[in-house]
Design an enzyme around this catalytic site. Structure first.
Site, PDB file in Angstrom:
ATOM      1  N   GLN A  61      82.689   9.931   4.216  1.00  0.00           N
ATOM      2  CA  GLN A  61      83.490   8.715   4.130  1.00  0.00           C
ATOM      3  C   GLN A  61      83.728   8.279   2.692  1.00  0.00           C
ATOM      4  O   GLN A  61      84.810   7.819   2.349  1.00  0.00           O
ATOM      5  CB  GLN A  61      82.765   7.595   4.898  1.00  0.00           C
ATOM      6  CG  GLN A  61      83.632   6.384   5.192  1.00  0.00           C
ATOM      7  CD  GLN A  61      84.484   6.568   6.442  1.00  0.00           C
ATOM      8  OE1 GLN A  61      83.986   6.968   7.468  1.00  0.00           O
ATOM      9  NE2 GLN A  61      85.762   6.298   6.336  1.00  0.00           N
ATOM     10  N   LYS A  86      78.531   4.124   6.767  1.00  0.00           N
ATOM     11  CA  LYS A  86      78.698   4.488   8.182  1.00  0.00           C
ATOM     12  C   LYS A  86      77.515   3.936   8.958  1.00  0.00           C
ATOM     13  O   LYS A  86      76.437   3.771   8.399  1.00  0.00           O
ATOM     14  CB  LYS A  86      78.730   6.019   8.337  1.00  0.00           C
ATOM     15  CG  LYS A  86      79.382   6.491   9.613  1.00  0.00           C
ATOM     16  CD  LYS A  86      80.882   6.568   9.465  1.00  0.00           C
ATOM     17  CE  LYS A  86      81.574   6.880  10.756  1.00  0.00           C
ATOM     18  NZ  LYS A  86      82.988   7.217  10.541  1.00  0.00           N
ATOM     19  N   ASP A 103      84.376   4.033  15.589  1.00  0.00           N
ATOM     20  CA  ASP A 103      84.286   5.506  15.507  1.00  0.00           C
ATOM     21  C   ASP A 103      84.033   5.924  16.957  1.00  0.00           C
ATOM     22  O   ASP A 103      84.384   5.174  17.883  1.00  0.00           O
ATOM     23  CB  ASP A 103      83.162   5.939  14.546  1.00  0.00           C
ATOM     24  CG  ASP A 103      83.218   7.431  14.194  1.00  0.00           C
ATOM     25  OD1 ASP A 103      83.989   7.805  13.306  1.00  0.00           O
ATOM     26  OD2 ASP A 103      82.502   8.238  14.831  1.00  0.00           O
ATOM     27  N   THR A 127      94.750   6.937  12.637  1.00  0.00           N
ATOM     28  CA  THR A 127      94.069   8.196  12.310  1.00  0.00           C
ATOM     29  C   THR A 127      94.885   9.376  12.829  1.00  0.00           C
ATOM     30  O   THR A 127      95.136  10.347  12.095  1.00  0.00           O
ATOM     31  CB  THR A 127      92.651   8.213  12.898  1.00  0.00           C
ATOM     32  OG1 THR A 127      91.988   7.007  12.539  1.00  0.00           O
ATOM     33  CG2 THR A 127      91.864   9.407  12.382  1.00  0.00           C
ATOM     34  N   ASN A 181      90.539   8.019  20.842  1.00  0.00           N
ATOM     35  CA  ASN A 181      91.497   7.336  19.977  1.00  0.00           C
ATOM     36  C   ASN A 181      92.261   8.316  19.073  1.00  0.00           C
ATOM     37  O   ASN A 181      93.494   8.282  19.017  1.00  0.00           O
ATOM     38  CB  ASN A 181      90.762   6.279  19.136  1.00  0.00           C
ATOM     39  CG  ASN A 181      91.677   5.652  18.112  1.00  0.00           C
ATOM     40  OD1 ASN A 181      91.731   6.096  16.966  1.00  0.00           O
ATOM     41  ND2 ASN A 181      92.443   4.658  18.514  1.00  0.00           N
ATOM     42  N   SER A 213      92.665   0.569   7.832  1.00  0.00           N
ATOM     43  CA  SER A 213      91.639  -0.489   7.834  1.00  0.00           C
ATOM     44  C   SER A 213      91.740  -1.292   6.541  1.00  0.00           C
ATOM     45  O   SER A 213      91.604  -2.522   6.545  1.00  0.00           O
ATOM     46  CB  SER A 213      90.241   0.126   7.928  1.00  0.00           C
ATOM     47  OG  SER A 213      89.913   0.440   9.262  1.00  0.00           O
TER      48      SER A 213
HETATM   49  P1  NDP Z   1      86.502   8.301  20.823  1.00  0.00           P
HETATM   50  O1  NDP Z   1      85.188   7.813  21.274  1.00  0.00           O
HETATM   51  O2  NDP Z   1      87.706   7.465  21.054  1.00  0.00           O
HETATM   52  O3  NDP Z   1      86.812   9.735  21.476  1.00  0.00           O
HETATM   53  C1  NDP Z   1      85.982  10.821  21.249  1.00  0.00           C
HETATM   54  C2  NDP Z   1      86.479  12.011  22.027  1.00  0.00           C
HETATM   55  O4  NDP Z   1      85.754  13.154  21.608  1.00  0.00           O
HETATM   56  C3  NDP Z   1      86.276  11.884  23.516  1.00  0.00           C
HETATM   57  O5  NDP Z   1      87.262  12.626  24.189  1.00  0.00           O
HETATM   58  C4  NDP Z   1      84.887  12.483  23.698  1.00  0.00           C
HETATM   59  O6  NDP Z   1      84.668  13.010  24.997  1.00  0.00           O
HETATM   60  C5  NDP Z   1      84.880  13.602  22.673  1.00  0.00           C
HETATM   61  N1  NDP Z   1      83.511  13.745  22.113  1.00  0.00           N
HETATM   62  C6  NDP Z   1      82.840  12.837  21.367  1.00  0.00           C
HETATM   63  N2  NDP Z   1      81.601  13.279  21.045  1.00  0.00           N
HETATM   64  C7  NDP Z   1      81.489  14.467  21.613  1.00  0.00           C
HETATM   65  C8  NDP Z   1      80.462  15.432  21.638  1.00  0.00           C
HETATM   66  N3  NDP Z   1      79.279  15.251  21.005  1.00  0.00           N
HETATM   67  N4  NDP Z   1      80.710  16.581  22.311  1.00  0.00           N
HETATM   68  C9  NDP Z   1      81.916  16.778  22.917  1.00  0.00           C
HETATM   69  N5  NDP Z   1      82.931  15.905  22.924  1.00  0.00           N
HETATM   70  C10 NDP Z   1      82.730  14.769  22.289  1.00  0.00           C
HETATM   71  O7  NDP Z   1      86.334   8.626  19.259  1.00  0.00           O
HETATM   72  P2  NDP Z   1      87.466   8.831  18.155  1.00  0.00           P
HETATM   73  O8  NDP Z   1      88.675   9.432  18.732  1.00  0.00           O
HETATM   74  O9  NDP Z   1      87.566   7.561  17.400  1.00  0.00           O
HETATM   75  O10 NDP Z   1      86.754   9.877  17.173  1.00  0.00           O
HETATM   76  C11 NDP Z   1      86.931  11.282  17.273  1.00  0.00           C
HETATM   77  C12 NDP Z   1      86.574  11.947  15.956  1.00  0.00           C
HETATM   78  O11 NDP Z   1      87.428  11.426  14.928  1.00  0.00           O
HETATM   79  C13 NDP Z   1      85.145  11.709  15.440  1.00  0.00           C
HETATM   80  O12 NDP Z   1      84.728  12.831  14.707  1.00  0.00           O
HETATM   81  C14 NDP Z   1      85.327  10.535  14.484  1.00  0.00           C
HETATM   82  O13 NDP Z   1      84.281  10.471  13.530  1.00  0.00           O
HETATM   83  C15 NDP Z   1      86.649  10.908  13.848  1.00  0.00           C
HETATM   84  N6  NDP Z   1      87.399   9.854  13.196  1.00  0.00           N
HETATM   85  C16 NDP Z   1      87.705   8.681  13.846  1.00  0.00           C
HETATM   86  C17 NDP Z   1      88.454   7.714  13.210  1.00  0.00           C
HETATM   87  C18 NDP Z   1      88.884   6.457  13.883  1.00  0.00           C
HETATM   88  O14 NDP Z   1      89.596   5.674  13.272  1.00  0.00           O
HETATM   89  N7  NDP Z   1      88.521   6.222  15.148  1.00  0.00           N
HETATM   90  C19 NDP Z   1      88.889   7.885  11.814  1.00  0.00           C
HETATM   91  C20 NDP Z   1      88.599   9.176  11.256  1.00  0.00           C
HETATM   92  C21 NDP Z   1      87.853  10.101  11.932  1.00  0.00           C
HETATM   93  P3  NDP Z   1      83.647  12.273  25.993  1.00  0.00           P
HETATM   94  O15 NDP Z   1      84.339  11.010  26.422  1.00  0.00           O
HETATM   95  O16 NDP Z   1      83.437  13.238  27.081  1.00  0.00           O
HETATM   96  O17 NDP Z   1      82.401  11.986  25.181  1.00  0.00           O
HETATM   97  O1  2IT Z   2      85.702   8.239  10.075  1.00  0.00           O
HETATM   98  C1  2IT Z   2      86.448   7.281   9.788  1.00  0.00           C
HETATM   99  O2  2IT Z   2      87.173   7.313   8.786  1.00  0.00           O
HETATM  100  C2  2IT Z   2      86.472   6.120  10.688  1.00  0.00           C
HETATM  101  N1  2IT Z   2      85.801   6.151  11.710  1.00  0.00           N
HETATM  102  C3  2IT Z   2      87.270   4.904  10.332  1.00  0.00           C
HETATM  103  C4  2IT Z   2      86.518   4.018   9.381  1.00  0.00           C
HETATM  104  C5  2IT Z   2      87.147   2.676   9.094  1.00  0.00           C
HETATM  105  O3  2IT Z   2      86.467   1.896   8.417  1.00  0.00           O
HETATM  106  O4  2IT Z   2      88.267   2.404   9.493  1.00  0.00           O
END
Ligand code: NDP
Ligand code: 2IT
Length: 447
Positions: A113, A128, A168, A212, A243, A379
Site C-alpha cells: 500500500q 492496512k 478491502d 478499483t 467489489n 479514496s
Molecule cells: P470482496 O470481499 O468484495 O471480494 C473478494 C472476492 O474474492 C470474492 O469473490 C471472494 O470469494 C474472493 N476471495 C477473497 N478471499 C479469498 C480467498 N482467500 N480465497 C479465494 N477467494 C477469495 O473484496 P474486494 O473485491 O474488495 O478485494 C479483492 C482483491 O482486491 C483483494 O486482494 C484486495 O486486497 C484487492 N483490492 C481491493 C481494493 C478495494 O478498493 N476494495 C483496492 C485495491 C485492491 P468468497 O466470497 O467466496 O470469499
Molecule cells: O488495497 C487497496 O488499495 C484498498 N483496499 C483500498 C484502500 C483505500 O484506502 O481506499
C-alpha cells in the site's frame, strides 16, 4: 559489500525479524529485487539505511475484538492495524475481514500500500488493517456488533490527519457505515475524512465503489495502447466476484471486451456469451449469495465447483480475488492459451513464478501496486471532497480517476525505461513508488 549481497542481507534481516510471515517476506523480496539500480544511482539511500527503515512499520497495533452472536454465544477475534509509513501523508489503506487474516497478511498489504499510494501522486501514507473475522453467513446485526467492537478499540488510533481506513476483502459500504457510526458516537465528531468508501448520502464519493475495477481496466487499456492494441473484441477472464471483480467486468464490457468467466472461493462460472453483470451484482451486492447460483439461473452458463478459472482460454486475465491465486502452472497455461495481457486487480495475486513467466514471455503485465491503485486514489479524492465539504459529479470524478491511472501508467513505463528494464512495469512501479517515499523520508530526517 557488493550491492546484491547488501540487498540480500537486508532481506534476510527482514525474514529473521518477522518470522512466519510468508506473505510479508514475499512482498518485501519482490520490491527489494528491483532496487539495486536505485542504490547505484542514489548511494545516499544506502548510507541513510532507507530500505531497512521502509521495511519496518512505524507502528503495529494488535487488539482483542470480543462480540456476541445472535444466539448470545461469545466470540473473540483479533484486530490489526499496521501503520506502515507516513512520509507521504496520513496512513491510508483498507480493512480486511477474512478468517485467513494474521499479522503477515496485514503487513504485506501495508507494505504494498505505501508504494501504491505514493504512485497515485496523492498525499497519502500507507497502512492496512483488519481482523480474522469471517463475515460469511453472519446476520446484519452480528456484522454491526462486530464492527462496533472493532471500532471501540481502533478509534483512538484514527483521525483524518492521522490514519484513514477504507474497505478491502469482506469490508464494503455496509461495514464502513457501521464503523463510521461507532466512530462518530465515541468521538462526538462528524469527521467525514476519517474513513473512505462511505455512503453517497453521508460524505462518500461517486466512483469510489467502481474505482478499483475501473482503474485497473484503464491501466490495462494504457498497456495495450503502447502495443497498438485495444480491448475491443478481446476475451477476458476476471477472478472473484466482489467489489473489484464486478467493476472490472463492468468497465471491460463498456470498452467492448467479452468477459467469459468469474468466480468465488467455491467455484467458477463460465458464460461464453458474456457474463450477465446485472445478475452478478444482484447475487453478490444485494442478496449476498454464492456464484454457484448464477449457474442455476442462467441455462447457457456452466458452473464448475472447485474449478480453476485460469483453465479458461482468454486474451486478458485479471486476477481480482486474493493473494497468490495464480501460480506458475496457471501462468504457463494462460500463455499456452494465447493470453497477451494480465493486470492485477487484487493485491499480489500472481506468485513470483507466475510473474517471472509473464515477464519472460514479454506479455503486458500490470502489477497490483500500479494497476489497482485507482481505489485508493479515489479514496484520496473522497478525502479532498470531505475537506472542502463538496461533492463532485460522476463524470468529473471518473475523469480524475482516468487521468490518475494514465499518469501512473506513464510514470511506471518511463521509470522502467530509465532504469534499463523497458516494458517491465514491476520494476517501474517498485522504483517509482520507492523513490517518492525515500525522498520524503530523507527530507524528514531520522524519524
Ligand atoms: P470482496 O470481499 O468484495 O471480494 C473478494 C472476492 O474474492 C470474492 O469473490 C471472494 O470469494 C474472493 N476471495 C477473497 N478471499 C479469498 C480467498 N482467500 N480465497 C479465494 N477467494 C477469495 O473484496 P474486494 O473485491 O474488495 O478485494 C479483492 C482483491 O482486491 C483483494 O486482494 C484486495 O486486497 C484487492 N483490492 C481491493 C481494493 C478495494 O478498493 N476494495 C483496492 C485495491 C485492491 P468468497 O466470497 O467466496 O470469499
Ligand atoms: O488495497 C487497496 O488499495 C484498498 N483496499 C483500498 C484502500 C483505500 O484506502 O481506499
Amino acid at each position: 559489500m557488493p550491492l546484491e549481497e547488501k540487498i540480500e542481507t537486508i532481506y534476510q534481516q527482514v525474514r529473521a525479524r518477522n518470522p512466519g510471515e510468508d506473505e510479508f517476506h514475499q512482498a518485501v523480496k519482490e520490491v527489494l529485487e528491483s532496487l539495486g539500480p536505485v542504490l547505484v544511482k542514489y548511494p545516499e539511500f544506502a548510507e541513510k539505511r532507507v530500505i531497512e527503515l521502509v521495511c519496518e512499520p512505524e507502528r503495529q497495533i494488535i487488539f482483542r475484538v470480543p462480540w456476541q452472536d445472535d444466539r448470545n454465544e461469545i466470540h473473540i477475534n483479533r484486530g490489526f492495524r499496521v501503520e506502515f509509513n507516513s512520509a507521504m501523508g496520513p496512513y491510508k489503506g483498507g480493512l480486511r475481514f477474512h478468517p485467513s487474516v494474521y499479522l503477515g497478511i496485514i503487513k504485506f498489504l501495508g507494505f504494498e500500500q505505501l508504494f501504491k499510494n505514493a504512485l497515485t501522486g496523492m498525499p497519502i501514507g500507507g497502512g492496512k488493517g483488519g481482523a480474522d473475522f469471517d463475515p460469511k453467513g453472519r446476520s446484519d446485526g452480528e456484522i454491526m456488533r462486530f464492527c462496533q467492537s472493532f471500532m471501540i478499540e481502533l478509534y483512538r488510533h484514527l483521525g483524518e490527519h492521522t490514519d484513514v481506513p477504507a474497505g478491502d476483502v469482506g469490508v464494503g459500504g455496509r461495514e464502513i457505515g457501521y464503523l463510521f457510526g461507532q466512530y462518530k458516537r465515541i468521538t462526538n465528531r462528524y469527521e467525514s475524512g476519517v474513513l473512505t468508501g462511505k455512503g453517497l448520502g453521508w460524505g462518500g464519493s461517486l466512483v469510489r465503489k467502481e474505482a478499483t475495477g475501473y482503474g485497473a481496466v484503464y491501466f490495462l487499456r494504457e498497456m495495450l495502447a503502447v502495443r497498438k492494441g485495444t480491448l475491443e473484441g478481446k476475451t477476458c477472464v476476471v477472478s472473484g466476484s466482489g467489489n473489484v471483480a464486478i467493476y472490472t467486468i463492468e468497465k471491460l464490457q463498456q470498452l467492448g471486451a467479452r468477459v467469459v468467466a468469474c468466480s468465488d472461493s467455491d467455484g467458477v462460472i463460465v458464460h461464453e456469451k458474456g457474463i450477465d453483470l446485472a445478475l452478478v451484482k444482484r447475487l453478490k451486492e444485494i442478496e449476498r449469495r454464492r456464484i454457484a447460483d448464477y449457474g442455476s439461473l442462467h441455462r447457457d452458463a456452466r458452473y464448475i465447483a472447485g474449478g480453476n478459472i485460469w483453465d479458461i482460454p482468454c486474451h486478458v486475465a485479471m486476477p481480482s480475488a486474493t493473494q497468490n491465486e495464480l501460480n506458475g502452472k496457471d501462468a504457463g497455461r494462460l500463455l499456452a492459451n494465447g493470453c497477451i495481457a494480465v493486470a492485477e486487480g487484487a493485491n499480489m495475486p500472481c506468485t513470483p513464478e507466475a510473474v517471472r513467466l509473464f515477464l519472460d514471455a514479454g506479455i503486458a503485465f500490470g502489477p497490483g501496486k500500479a494497476a489497482n491503485a485507482g481505489g485508493v486514489a479515489t479514496s484520496a479524492l473522497e478525502m479532498q471532497q470531505n475537506a472542502s465539504r463538496d461533492s463532485w459529479t460522476f463524470e468529473y470524478t471518473e475523469r480524475r480517476l482516468d487521468d490518475i491511472m494514465t499518469r501512473i501508467h506513464a510514470a511506471t513505463f518511463e521509470t522502467a525505461e530509465e532504469f534499463g528494464a523497458a516494458g517491465n512495469y514491476v520494476v517501474g512501479a517498485n522504483i517509482a513508488g520507492f523513490l517518492k517515499v525515500a525522498r520524503a523520508m530523507v527530507a524528514h530526517g531520522l524519524v
